[in-house]
Design a protein around this motif. Structure first.
Motif, PDB file in Angstrom:
ATOM      1  N   LEU A  53       0.357  -1.203  -0.067  1.00 23.27           N
ATOM      2  CA  LEU A  53       0.154   0.247   0.004  1.00 23.27           C
ATOM      3  C   LEU A  53       0.720   1.481   0.303  1.00 23.27           C
ATOM      4  CD1 LEU A  53      -3.060  -1.016   2.687  1.00 23.27           C
ATOM      5  CD2 LEU A  53      -3.135  -0.491  -0.051  1.00 23.27           C
ATOM      6  N   ILE A  54       0.857   2.058  -0.825  1.00 31.89           N
ATOM      7  CA  ILE A  54       0.887   3.664  -0.685  1.00 31.89           C
ATOM      8  C   ILE A  54       0.497   4.297  -0.893  1.00 31.89           C
ATOM      9  CG2 ILE A  54       2.111   5.217  -2.257  1.00 31.89           C
ATOM     10  CD1 ILE A  54       2.900   3.107  -3.611  1.00 31.89           C
ATOM     11  N   ALA A  55       0.195   5.422   0.834  1.00 28.75           N
ATOM     12  CA  ALA A  55      -0.556   6.606   1.394  1.00 28.75           C
ATOM     13  C   ALA A  55      -0.880   7.837  -0.095  1.00 28.75           C
ATOM     14  CB  ALA A  55       0.038   7.286   2.266  1.00 28.75           C
ATOM     15  N   THR A  56      -1.776   8.088  -0.224  1.00 25.50           N
ATOM     16  CA  THR A  56      -2.122   8.751  -1.358  1.00 25.50           C
ATOM     17  C   THR A  56      -2.634   9.708  -0.607  1.00 25.50           C
ATOM     18  OG1 THR A  56      -2.618   7.207  -2.848  1.00 25.50           O
ATOM     19  CG2 THR A  56      -3.286   9.508  -3.984  1.00 25.50           C
TER      20      THR A  56
ATOM     21  N   VAL B  86      10.740  15.152  -4.533  1.00 25.46           N
ATOM     22  CA  VAL B  86      11.577  13.842  -3.912  1.00 25.46           C
ATOM     23  C   VAL B  86      11.902  13.720  -3.036  1.00 25.46           C
ATOM     24  CG1 VAL B  86      12.142  11.557  -4.399  1.00 25.46           C
ATOM     25  CG2 VAL B  86      10.808  12.448  -6.407  1.00 25.46           C
ATOM     26  N   SER B  87      11.799  13.965  -1.660  1.00 22.00           N
ATOM     27  CA  SER B  87      12.605  13.407  -0.900  1.00 22.00           C
ATOM     28  C   SER B  87      12.467  13.002   0.606  1.00 22.00           C
ATOM     29  CB  SER B  87      12.028  15.431   0.091  1.00 22.00           C
ATOM     30  OG  SER B  87      10.917  15.189   0.365  1.00 22.00           O
ATOM     31  N   GLU B  88      13.429  13.039   1.032  1.00 19.58           N
ATOM     32  CA  GLU B  88      12.728  11.610   2.257  1.00 19.58           C
ATOM     33  C   GLU B  88      12.742  12.046   3.980  1.00 19.58           C
ATOM     34  OE1 GLU B  88      16.693   9.368   3.007  1.00 19.58           O
ATOM     35  OE2 GLU B  88      15.881   8.662   4.715  1.00 19.58           O
ATOM     36  N   THR B  89      11.887  11.035   4.578  1.00 14.72           N
ATOM     37  CA  THR B  89      10.749  12.306   5.853  1.00 14.72           C
ATOM     38  C   THR B  89      11.952  11.594   6.917  1.00 14.72           C
ATOM     39  OG1 THR B  89       9.975   9.281   5.580  1.00 14.72           O
ATOM     40  CG2 THR B  89       8.721  11.225   4.151  1.00 14.72           C
ATOM     41  N   PRO B  90      11.452  12.233   7.693  1.00 19.20           N
ATOM     42  CA  PRO B  90      12.731  12.230   8.489  1.00 19.20           C
ATOM     43  C   PRO B  90      12.419  10.977   9.072  1.00 19.20           C
ATOM     44  CG  PRO B  90      10.912  13.808   9.326  1.00 19.20           C
ATOM     45  CD  PRO B  90      10.698  13.353   7.477  1.00 19.20           C
ATOM     46  N   ASP B  91      11.412   9.668   9.007  1.00 21.61           N
ATOM     47  CA  ASP B  91      11.190   8.634   9.294  1.00 21.61           C
ATOM     48  C   ASP B  91      12.342   7.310   8.447  1.00 21.61           C
ATOM     49  OD1 ASP B  91       8.815   8.488   7.783  1.00 21.61           O
ATOM     50  OD2 ASP B  91       7.956   7.660   9.068  1.00 21.61           O
ATOM     51  N   GLY B  92      12.831   7.747   7.315  1.00 19.71           N
ATOM     52  CA  GLY B  92      13.268   7.346   6.773  1.00 19.71           C
ATOM     53  C   GLY B  92      12.621   7.348   5.480  1.00 19.71           C
ATOM     54  N   ARG B  93      11.722   7.420   4.618  1.00 13.62           N
ATOM     55  CA  ARG B  93      10.424   7.085   3.405  1.00 13.62           C
ATOM     56  C   ARG B  93      10.648   7.879   2.532  1.00 13.62           C
ATOM     57  NH1 ARG B  93       4.259   5.415   5.157  1.00 13.62           N
ATOM     58  NH2 ARG B  93       5.100   7.313   6.222  1.00 13.62           N
TER      59      ARG B  93
ATOM     60  N   PHE C 240       3.507   9.151  -0.023  1.00 12.01           N
ATOM     61  CA  PHE C 240       4.562   8.379   0.997  1.00 12.01           C
ATOM     62  C   PHE C 240       4.910   6.721   1.337  1.00 12.01           C
ATOM     63  CE2 PHE C 240       3.161  12.079   2.796  1.00 12.01           C
ATOM     64  CZ  PHE C 240       4.112  13.364   3.117  1.00 12.01           C
ATOM     65  N   THR C 241       6.427   6.467   0.786  1.00 14.98           N
ATOM     66  CA  THR C 241       6.120   5.099   0.678  1.00 14.98           C
ATOM     67  C   THR C 241       7.850   4.423   1.305  1.00 14.98           C
ATOM     68  OG1 THR C 241       5.852   3.311  -0.622  1.00 14.98           O
ATOM     69  CG2 THR C 241       6.394   5.004  -1.402  1.00 14.98           C
ATOM     70  N   SER C 242       7.575   3.099   1.417  1.00 13.47           N
ATOM     71  CA  SER C 242       9.194   3.283   1.272  1.00 13.47           C
ATOM     72  C   SER C 242      10.033   3.041   0.011  1.00 13.47           C
ATOM     73  CB  SER C 242       9.829   1.512   2.395  1.00 13.47           C
ATOM     74  OG  SER C 242       9.076   0.593   1.301  1.00 13.47           O
ATOM     75  N   LYS C 243      11.365   3.157   0.758  1.00 12.83           N
ATOM     76  CA  LYS C 243      11.704   3.688  -0.860  1.00 12.83           C
ATOM     77  C   LYS C 243      12.298   2.844  -1.937  1.00 12.83           C
ATOM     78  CE  LYS C 243      15.471   6.634   1.827  1.00 12.83           C
ATOM     79  NZ  LYS C 243      17.188   6.319   2.339  1.00 12.83           N
TER      80      LYS C 243
END
Lengths: 435, 167
Positions: free
Chosen positions: A8-11, A107-114, A136-139
């Motif tokens: 799943l990818i949050a949209t 495209v960027s990285e969230t503080p929790d690495g996503r 937002f998704t895992s890399k």
């Protein structure tokens, strides 16, 4: 139970500080015209600290280009360099190079690495934003984000659902023709992320996706007698379908994913069609002819089944109620017909036709009228539909070649594309849109 | 539930592959092989696998999209039945095959029909039905791989494979 959470990818439809106007687009593609002039579109590299933004943009561009409906403009022609994708672009810089649509992103990285990806689709002549979304998704899911973005652009500009965030399961073929190794393989629709699902010790054929779960059904010789199996994609668990005395083959799911319809070999050498309910395991016999009845495929509403039968002497296409009963022949052209597959839109049936020494991939309406041949060649077969019913994939082996390869073609008969695979490939099956 | 490891150990699958390899080899180079390994004649000793493959004939061929046993195939199957009725310790697998000029699923069904035709002929000639197993390989196991009729006619076949017994 299938865990889909990992896919799943949050949209979020994002305001992002820019007015999202519910405006009517000036730019659009009429996909129903016979010949569609590809829409000139500028897809900029998404802004990112590493190269991920450029990679995502290039996957979006490749998807749209391969659809045949878009003509991405060379980046060297771009005048404006997008540095702040949250600000409106200078539209005249894009209209002057004839970009009717513009895609920008970050495209960027969230503080929790996503991974965080956002994009906007602009109508350059109307000077307005058509879409703005973020994900937002895992890399490791970055390609899926790109395909979802391409689907959103395709849908906004054509009015049709896209088909880029999908996968293909197929039979990987390696080794010499008289000693082929066949393995089930799965990949993204653009050929990326290929992996094998079986090890090649047993012949495997005709994989098909469940319309509702991360599951495929296929035929394998692993038990000595060739039979139909189920494979859970996430756990790798395999299971024999039913407990039949003879060969079972040509499986396909019902639209609700609860039944498998397939052929069962009779002791007299003929084959009839059976449906099996996956929960109750009850089987229902649907045909009784002293003939070859095979390749069943449900209509998308589940009420009918189209199949191949040689009950009239040669292989032809028949339609019957999903509960069985008297079938009606619908193919009457010059030649034999097999591998009918009902379009996900319900309006057409794709098939393989053999005539005058050639194999053809074609479509006809569900009453057999309006037959159109999309592609002809020495040996090609096995159509499968993109989930939007606009594109058909099949496999082809030219005379003198060492093996088959996968191709897609538009319903118009145009825009044929070779699908890259690691080895030779056959029996493609297109997944539904992923969730 | 099955796993890859479990399948790898499947003795039936491995035995079948071995039988196929032997039949394929014998078919192509029988005279040389038989002499090389010092067998009695080109056909091998009576009751042997070699005799069945070479002197009796282990395969029959079919017309396009047909499972009718042709006159030439009837002769081969009649010899097979006589041999099998003499050497009753063998069980057999009749493999049905199709050429590449048909679609995959239809050809699985066609191969099955050919295997059943050959089996029924053997049973009618007195071979016990419980000695015979059938399997269809459709068009997945061609022996000849050119793209014209010379190969397709060799691939439209039913092959009788001996299982076990004293060979």
């Amino acid at each position: 139970m299938i865990m889909r959470a990992t896919f799943l990818i949050a949209t979020l439809v994002a305001g992002l500080g820019v007015a999202v106007l519910p405006a009517r687009a000036v730019v659009e593609i009429d996909i129903n015209k016979g010949v569609v002039e590809p829409l000139p579109i500028a897809i900029t590299e998404f802004i990112s600290a590493d190269g991920k933004g450029a990679e995502i943009a290039s996957v979006v561009e490749a998807d749209l280009r391969r659809s045949g409906l878009f003509a991405p403009i060379e980046k060297g022609a771009f005048i404006e360099k997008i540095s702040n994708p949250d600000a409106a672009p200078r539209f005249q810089d894009w209209t002057v190079i004839n970009a009717q649509a513009l895609v920008t992103g970050k495209v960027s990285e969230t503080p929790d690495g996503r991974l965080r990806a956002e994009f906007r689709l602009w109508d350059t002549y109307a000077g307005q934003q058509l879409i703005g979304e973020q994900f937002f998704t895992s890399k490791d899911k970055w390609r899926r984000v790109a395909h979802i973005i391409a689907d959103a652009i395709y849908q906004r500009l054509t009015g049709e659902t896209g088909y880029f965030d999908t996968r293909i399961v197929y039979v990987d073929e390696s080794g010499p023709r008289n000693n082929r190794v066949k393995r089930l393989a799965i990949m993204d629709q653009d050929g990326a992320n290929q992996r094998f699902l079986t090890d090649g010790r047993a012949i495997v054929l005709t994989p098909r996706f469940s319309p509702t779960r991360q599951e495929i059904t296929y035929m394998s010789y692993e038990g000595g007698q060739p039979q139909v199996y189920l494979l859970q994609l996430e756990t790798g668990q395999r299971e024999l379908v039913g407990n039949f005395p003879g060969m079972t083959f040509a499986p396909r799911f019902s639209p609700n994913g609860q039944q498998i319809v397939m052929s069962l070999l009779r002791d007299d050498g003929n084959s009839n069609i059976f449906a099996m309910d996956l929960r109750s395991r009850n089987t229902t016999r649907l045909t009784t002819s002293n003939a070859i009845d095979t390749s069943p495929s449900y209509s998308p509403d589940g009420s009918q089944i189209v199949f191949t039968s040689d009950r009239g002497g040669r292989a032809q296409i028949y339609v019957m109620s999903a509960s069985g009963g008297d079938p009606k022949r619908i193919s009457f052209g010059d030649g034999t017909y097999s591998t009918p597959v009902w379009s996900p839109r319900g309006d057409l049936i794709a098939f393989t036709k053999q005539t005058r020494g050639e194999f053809q991939i074609g479509v006809m309406r569900t009453d057999g009228s309006g037959e159109r041949i999309l592609s002809s060649g020495f040996l090609q077969e096995g159509p499968t539909w993109a989930p939007n019913g606009r594109v058909v994939m099949f496999f082809r082996q030219p005379a003198g070649s060492a093996g088959p390869q996968l191709y897609s073609i538009d319903l118009t008969g145009r825009n044929e594309q070779k699908i890259p695979t690691a080895n030779y490939g056959s029996d493609p099956a297109w997944s539904p849109l992923l969730e | 539930m099955l796993s890859i490891a479990a399948i790898a150990k499947n003795p039936v699958g491995i035995a079948l592959v071995a039988a196929l390899a032997l039949a394929g080899c014998a078919n192509k180079q029988v005279p040389n092989n038989a002499a090389d390994i010092g067998l009695g004649g080109a056909g091998g000793p009576p009751g042997s696998q070699q005799e069945f493959t070479v002197s009796v004939g282990d395969r029959i061929f079919f017309d396009l999209d047909s499972s009718v046993i042709r006159a030439d195939a009837q002769q081969v199957l009649t010899r097979q039945a006589q041999w099998l009725n003499k050497y009753t310790s063998y069980s057999i697998t009749v493999e049905g095959h199709a050429d590449e000029r048909g679609t995959r699923e239809y050809n699985l069904a066609l191969g099955a029909r050919r295997a059943a035709s050959a089996r029924d002929f053997l049973v009618a000639r007195g071979v016990a039905a419980n000695r015979i197993r059938t399997i269809s390989y459709g068009k997945e196991r061609p022996v000849a791989t050119c793209d014209d009729i010379s190969c397709w006619s060799q691939n439209r076949r039913a092959v009788t494979v001996l299982n076990g017994g004293s060979s």
